[in-house]
Write a protein that holds these residues in place. Structure first.
Motif, PDB file in Angstrom:
ATOM      1  N   GLU A  66       0.411  -1.037   0.040  1.00 18.00           N
ATOM      2  CA  GLU A  66      -0.174   0.115  -0.197  1.00 18.00           C
ATOM      3  C   GLU A  66       0.890   1.225   0.334  1.00 18.00           C
ATOM      4  OE1 GLU A  66      -3.392   0.079   0.092  1.00 18.00           O
ATOM      5  OE2 GLU A  66      -3.057  -2.428  -0.336  1.00 18.00           O
ATOM      6  N   PRO A  67       0.405   2.126  -0.211  1.00 17.32           N
ATOM      7  CA  PRO A  67       0.912   3.816  -0.540  1.00 17.32           C
ATOM      8  C   PRO A  67       1.148   4.063   1.350  1.00 17.32           C
ATOM      9  CG  PRO A  67      -1.331   3.774  -1.551  1.00 17.32           C
ATOM     10  CD  PRO A  67      -0.850   2.699  -1.312  1.00 17.32           C
ATOM     11  N   GLU A  71       2.575   9.471  -0.375  1.00 15.55           N
ATOM     12  CA  GLU A  71       2.039   9.243  -1.327  1.00 15.55           C
ATOM     13  C   GLU A  71       0.889   8.692  -2.011  1.00 15.55           C
ATOM     14  OE1 GLU A  71       2.286   5.249  -4.660  1.00 15.55           O
ATOM     15  OE2 GLU A  71       3.533   5.384  -2.269  1.00 15.55           O
ATOM     16  N   ARG A  87      -0.542   3.232  -8.105  1.00 10.40           N
ATOM     17  CA  ARG A  87       0.881   3.761  -7.033  1.00 10.40           C
ATOM     18  C   ARG A  87       1.668   4.618  -8.166  1.00 10.40           C
ATOM     19  NH1 ARG A  87       3.084   0.067  -3.130  1.00 10.40           N
ATOM     20  NH2 ARG A  87       4.768   2.663  -3.360  1.00 10.40           N
ATOM     21  N   GLN A  91       8.115   5.409  -5.918  1.00  8.10           N
ATOM     22  CA  GLN A  91       7.002   4.995  -4.062  1.00  8.10           C
ATOM     23  C   GLN A  91       7.255   2.933  -4.814  1.00  8.10           C
ATOM     24  OE1 GLN A  91       7.549   6.470  -2.031  1.00  8.10           O
ATOM     25  NE2 GLN A  91       8.221   8.237  -3.421  1.00  8.10           N
ATOM     26  N   VAL A  92       7.623   2.226  -5.924  1.00  4.89           N
ATOM     27  CA  VAL A  92       7.573   1.100  -5.925  1.00  4.89           C
ATOM     28  C   VAL A  92       9.068   0.357  -6.048  1.00  4.89           C
ATOM     29  CG1 VAL A  92       6.982  -0.598  -6.531  1.00  4.89           C
ATOM     30  CG2 VAL A  92       5.352   1.119  -6.448  1.00  4.89           C
TER      31      VAL A  92
END
Length: 109
Positions: A66-67, A71, A87, A91-92
């Motif tokens: 999850e963000p 984010e 997403r 951030q992944v």
């Protein structure tokens, strides 16, 4: 040479396979390196825009996670095209566990 492969569908509907991703690299970094259409990444990965927005394939969403709150705030900027699997690719962070990850680049606003 990396050992992680990801597949992105760009904004033109073209599937792009990136088979040289490195652990620790973000999905955004890999996509920019490969020239994936629609990954603009204006902020360069600082999580201060939403120009690297992707839809993570449903089968991968639990593994991607999850963000966080920051984010989430950025994703609120694209609420009209946001989905439950949205997403920011900056951030992944890629890991061996995400080998085979598939996602679709969100349309540009």
């Amino acid at each position: 040479m990396g050992a992680i492969t990801v597949r992105l569908t760009d904004v033109d509907g073209k599937e792009v396979t990136i088979d040289d991703c490195e652990a620790g690299e973000t999905l955004m970094e890999a996509a920019r390196r490969k020239g994936v259409a629609g990954i603009i990444a204006e902020c360069g990965g600082a999580c201060s825009c939403a120009t690297c927005h992707v839809y993570v394939d449903e089968e991968w969403i639990d593994m991607v996670g999850e963000p966080d709150d920051v984010e989430e705030d950025m994703l609120d900027m694209v609420d009209d095209i946001r989905r439950p699997n949205s997403r920011l690719s900056c951030q992944v962070k890629l890991t061996a566990r995400l080998d085979g990850l598939t996602a679709e680049v969100a349309p540009e606003l």
